[in-house]
Design an enzyme around this catalytic site. Structure first.
Site, PDB file in Angstrom:
ATOM      1  N   GLU A 112      56.860  24.497  16.072  1.00 55.28           N
ATOM      2  CA  GLU A 112      58.080  23.852  16.536  1.00 55.28           C
ATOM      3  C   GLU A 112      58.753  23.107  15.371  1.00 55.28           C
ATOM      4  O   GLU A 112      58.111  22.288  14.710  1.00 55.28           O
ATOM      5  CB  GLU A 112      57.754  22.868  17.662  1.00 55.28           C
ATOM      6  CG  GLU A 112      57.101  23.534  18.865  1.00 55.28           C
ATOM      7  CD  GLU A 112      56.336  22.554  19.732  1.00 55.28           C
ATOM      8  OE1 GLU A 112      56.590  21.333  19.616  1.00 55.28           O
ATOM      9  OE2 GLU A 112      55.479  22.997  20.514  1.00 55.28           O
ATOM     10  N   LEU A 145      58.624  25.860  22.402  1.00 58.94           N
ATOM     11  CA  LEU A 145      57.877  24.622  22.559  1.00 58.94           C
ATOM     12  C   LEU A 145      56.700  24.917  23.488  1.00 58.94           C
ATOM     13  O   LEU A 145      56.742  24.653  24.686  1.00 58.94           O
ATOM     14  CB  LEU A 145      58.792  23.525  23.140  1.00 58.94           C
ATOM     15  CG  LEU A 145      58.334  22.077  22.984  1.00 58.94           C
ATOM     16  CD1 LEU A 145      59.514  21.133  23.127  1.00 58.94           C
ATOM     17  CD2 LEU A 145      57.260  21.714  23.993  1.00 58.94           C
ATOM     18  N   GLU A 156      52.478  25.204  22.776  1.00 58.56           N
ATOM     19  CA  GLU A 156      51.337  25.261  21.868  1.00 58.56           C
ATOM     20  C   GLU A 156      50.376  26.397  22.209  1.00 58.56           C
ATOM     21  O   GLU A 156      49.736  26.963  21.318  1.00 58.56           O
ATOM     22  CB  GLU A 156      50.588  23.926  21.884  1.00 58.56           C
ATOM     23  CG  GLU A 156      51.315  22.789  21.172  1.00 58.56           C
ATOM     24  CD  GLU A 156      52.468  22.217  21.983  1.00 58.56           C
ATOM     25  OE1 GLU A 156      53.368  21.596  21.376  1.00 58.56           O
ATOM     26  OE2 GLU A 156      52.463  22.399  23.222  1.00 58.56           O
ATOM     27  N   GLN A 174      52.472  20.244  16.348  1.00 57.56           N
ATOM     28  CA  GLN A 174      53.277  19.140  15.841  1.00 57.56           C
ATOM     29  C   GLN A 174      52.551  17.800  15.861  1.00 57.56           C
ATOM     30  O   GLN A 174      52.697  16.989  14.950  1.00 57.56           O
ATOM     31  CB  GLN A 174      54.575  19.054  16.652  1.00 57.56           C
ATOM     32  CG  GLN A 174      55.683  18.319  15.965  1.00 57.56           C
ATOM     33  CD  GLN A 174      57.007  18.578  16.661  1.00 57.56           C
ATOM     34  OE1 GLN A 174      57.327  17.942  17.661  1.00 57.56           O
ATOM     35  NE2 GLN A 174      57.778  19.520  16.132  1.00 57.56           N
ATOM     36  N   HIS A 221      52.011  10.184  19.717  1.00 59.64           N
ATOM     37  CA  HIS A 221      52.303  10.238  18.291  1.00 59.64           C
ATOM     38  C   HIS A 221      51.317   9.433  17.457  1.00 59.64           C
ATOM     39  O   HIS A 221      51.414   9.409  16.239  1.00 59.64           O
ATOM     40  CB  HIS A 221      53.733   9.737  18.039  1.00 59.64           C
ATOM     41  CG  HIS A 221      54.751  10.494  18.823  1.00 59.64           C
ATOM     42  ND1 HIS A 221      55.424   9.952  19.894  1.00 59.64           N
ATOM     43  CD2 HIS A 221      55.187  11.770  18.729  1.00 59.64           C
ATOM     44  CE1 HIS A 221      56.237  10.863  20.424  1.00 59.64           C
ATOM     45  NE2 HIS A 221      56.104  11.972  19.734  1.00 59.64           N
TER      46      HIS A 221
END
Length: 765
Positions: free
Chosen positions: A453, A482, A484, A506, A555
């Site tokens: 991505e 998008l 995985e 990502q 994240h």
């Protein structure tokens, strides 16, 4: 033992006495066939010549029918044999193909060079595909697999699998839709390889075949493959995948609503739908042929809805009589495709009753004889034998490949001349050196692909892949859906045709919803194929914590537990730029030489880090290593060699934190600390850890992962099992919680003050 059954039951259309209702349904189906043939009273046509249609209007000729019928019988008698010999502990697998024997038509109408990813009810397909090459024995090979013999040519006795290296059947275990993404990925890879001028190991017009059940078609992993196939076709990108849905109307005990598969797929845009009757060879053959020819000609994803049935239950332990009525079971058993095939043989005049029965019994005898022989063959009885194909590693060859630097001219072209080579540049931070290493890898290996991505024009969300697409083109560097699961499925497909994929996930948190593509598929292939097949790849994953101003648990994911649990996987985690370059060279060499699957775990918070102790000191910038330098697998980096007062084991973000903390600890306690950057997290180099712990007076383990199931547990176990567990130690780890947003994140992951505080505890005691 005698191959003759010792039971007799009436034809399914006759009344079933109460005493018969508890009988094994396999026995009933067996006798049903012989009774059906004996009682057949129709009129036979003249015997057709070998090239003539078996029946009027049929696309199938007499010779083809005879061979398909033989393949169906092989499949059936392997099932019957398994049920009988399982109770004698001579067979270890009883999920059968009975009712699905019509999939032999798919095998007949495709080539042995069309990669096949098969449903576990594919006995008919395999028996028929074995005809494609001389000298192969479908009965003996299958019997060896059923018996878990180490002579099994597919898996070496590690599992009952449908697989064959010469027949391009990539081994699957009891897959529930997890094989669809890699089947589609292989179809895409065939076309990608052609566009790149890559020499494919199969013909350029090959298609992939992927079979699965109606229940599996509902699985999220199947749906992601169908969506990606349609998305690809919508953009007019070739993807010659033949999805074969073998619809028997039931998944273990859960029934599929009548008409659901057709309703769900017949009108799906950009997934071309065909229907065929898999219960009737004469009637279904032409429709299967049309589907195969359409897929090969148009290069579009094609959905073949193949009608099947399931008799004899899901497996040998499935006593259907406990949850299905006897009337329903008899109705299902009356649809047995072997009954229809026998009727076709008799109606066409191709065979007489005696000939059908003789073939049936001869096939039974052949399957039982093969099974008895397989039982006498050696089994896996040594641990070393079992795990031999799991994680092959030829250290010298890998090191030589990693240090190979015979592409100097291509490097000059890629980087723009001698002065611009990365090793001739000033020290840089991690992100730039990974970028340089990726450019180097692409120059060294023309078969390398990078995808994921946002990796193309944007260069990734952290610009780590910036400039790669411009330098090497959109065929080698491209964006994906998008999704995985499909990213990792495509990686397997590219690997299957000899390309070297470097997929990007990502964020580490995004890996978890696609984990089985590595755990259950890519990393298991060498094991279950006895190292005949491999999925060489390097999966780049940005992860770990300590990002500031951008966070939350998606994240700042510090959980690598899911990676540590995957047998055969290699996980490397560099903390600085030069290590990243030399580690990536070793990982790609592992893929090229030993076919290994690895993860390159990149600490996001260190991507742009320049300083170590003071702002502006540039202490975390590194020079780029020359292309003939590589890092040995399992080798850590030592800071403060010879310092034994305190040894700190860590990785990733923990390395610069520990180095800073070591200064404070020395000022406070006068201890000289040695900091060990493990660098390789899976498998942990236990001997290296013990060697570093041997002279330590005190030990600290700094693990930014969670308290439970983190890397630190593995380090501590290695130390204790090495006999050094009596050393005073402390473990500095994250908390077992999800990572919150903003500054609260730093309350749940360890910091420099925590490392110093742990040293204080050691000083007290």
């Amino acid at each position: 033992m005698s191959a003759q059954p010792q039971y007799a039951v009436p034809h399914p259309t006759n009344p079933i006495p109460a005493r018969m209702k508890g009988l094994n349904r396999a026995e009933i189906c067996d006798v049903n066939f012989t009774e059906f043939v004996k009682q057949w009273s129709g009129h036979a046509q003249a015997r057709p010549a070998p090239g003539e249609a078996i029946l009027d209007g049929s696309a199938l000729d007499a010779r083809g029918f005879r061979e398909l019928f033989e393949s169906q019988l092989v499949s059936r008698h392997l099932d019957l044999m398994a049920r009988v010999l399982r109770v004698q502990n001579k067979v270890f697998y009883t999920i059968g193909s009975s009712g699905h024997e019509g999939n032999a038509m798919v095998a007949r109408l495709t080539r042995h060079t069309d990669p096949a990813f098969l449903h576990y009810r594919s006995g008919g397909f395999m028996a028929e595909r074995f005809r494609k090459l001389p000298g192969l024995d479908p009965v003996m090979d299958s019997a060896l697999s059923f018996a878990a013999s180490k002579d099994d040519p597919a898996s070496g006795g590690r599992h009952k699998v449908w697989g064959s290296k010469p027949l391009w059947v990539l081994p699957q275990t009891s897959t529930i839709a997890s094989h669809l993404p890699k089947a589609l990925g292989t179809a895409i890879a065939i076309e990608t390889g052609k566009r790149l001028g890559h020499a494919l190991p199969i013909p350029d017009d090959s298609i992939t075949i992927c079979s699965f059940g109606d229940a599996s078609s509902n699985h999220a992993t199947a749906q992601t493959a169908f969506n990606a196939a349609a998305w690809t076709a919508y953009q007019k990108l070739p993807a010659p995948a033949l999805f074969v849905c073998e619809d028997n109307g039931i998944g273990i005990s859960v029934k599929t609503p009548n008409g659901w598969v057709a309703r769900n797929f017949a009108q799906r845009p950009d997934l071309d739908y065909f229907y065929a009757d898999g219960l009737d060879l004469a009637n279904g053959y032409g429709d299967v042929q049309r589907a195969v020819e359409h897929c090969r000609r148009t290069r579009r994803p094609t959905f073949l809805h193949l009608r099947t049935t399931r008799i004899m239950g899901h497996a040998g332990t499935d006593f259907e009589i406990e949850w299905r009525s006897i009337e329903e079971l008899c109705a299902v058993e009356a649809t047995d495709p072997l009954l229809r095939s026998a009727a076709i043989a008799l109606e066409s005049g191709l065979m007489t009753k005696d000939e059908v029965l003789a073939l049936y019994e001869a096939t039974r005898k052949q399957c039982f004889a093969a099974a008895e022989e397989a039982d006498r063959r050696p089994k896996l009885d040594q641990l070393e034998e079992v795990i031999a194909p799991l994680a092959p590693y030829t250290a010298k060859a890998v090191q030589q490949e990693a240090q190979r630097a015979d592409y100097a001219q291509r490097r000059l072209e890629v980087f723009g001349g001698e002065a611009k080579l990365p090793e001739n540049q000033p020290p840089r931070h991690l992100a730039i050196q990974i970028n340089n290493a990726l450019h180097d890898t692409f120059a060294k290996y023309p078969e390398t692909l990078l995808f994921g991505e946002d990796v193309a024009q944007k260069g990734g969300v952290y610009t780590v892949t910036k400039g790669l697409q411009k330098a090497f083109g959109p065929r080698r560097v491209f964006n994906t859906l998008l999704d995985e699961t499909m990213i990792l499925g495509m990686a397997q497909g590219f690997a299957n045709v000899g390309l070297l994929p470097i997929p990007e996930i990502q964020y580490l948190a995004y890996f978890h919803n696609a984990c089985d593509q590595i755990r259950g598929e890519a990393a298991s292939l060498q094991f279950f194929s006895n190292n005949q097949y491999a999925n060489p790849m390097v999966v780049r994953i940005a992860g770990l914590g300590y990002q500031r101003g951008f966070g939350g648990h998606f994240h700042n994911d510090n959980s690598i537990t899911a990676l540590r649990d995957i047998p055969g996987l290699v996980v490397g985690c560099p903390s600085r730029g030069d290590d990243a370059a030399t580690m990536l060279r070793t990982l790609t060499a592992l893929a090229k030489v030993d076919g290994r699957v690895s993860v390159f775990l990149e600490p996001i918070a260190l991507y742009m880090t320049k300083d170590l102790y003071e702002p502006g000191d540039g202490g975390w910038l590194t020079s780029y290593p020359k292309p003939d330098e590589a890092m040995a697998l399992g080798e850590g980096r030592v800071y403060g060699e010879g310092n034994d007062d305190l040894v700190i084991f860590t990785y990733g973000n923990g390395v610069p934190m520990s180095l800073r903390a070591a200064r404070a600890i020395e000022a406070r306690h006068g201890w000289k600390a040695r900091v060990i950057d493990l660098r390789w997290l899976v498998p942990l180099n236990e001997n290296y850890i013990r060697e570093q712990a041997k002279r330590a007076k005190r030990i600290l383990i700094v693990d930014e992962g969670r308290h439970s199931a983190g890397v630190g547990e593995g380090v501590l176990t290695a130390i204790a099992e090495g006999g050094f567990g009596a050393r005073p130690f402390q473990r500095v780890v994250g908390v077992d919680t999800y990572t919150p947003l903003a500054g609260a994140a730093f309350l749940v992951i360890p910091g420099e003050d925590d490392i110093v505080a742990a040293a204080d505890v050691l000083a007290q005691g």
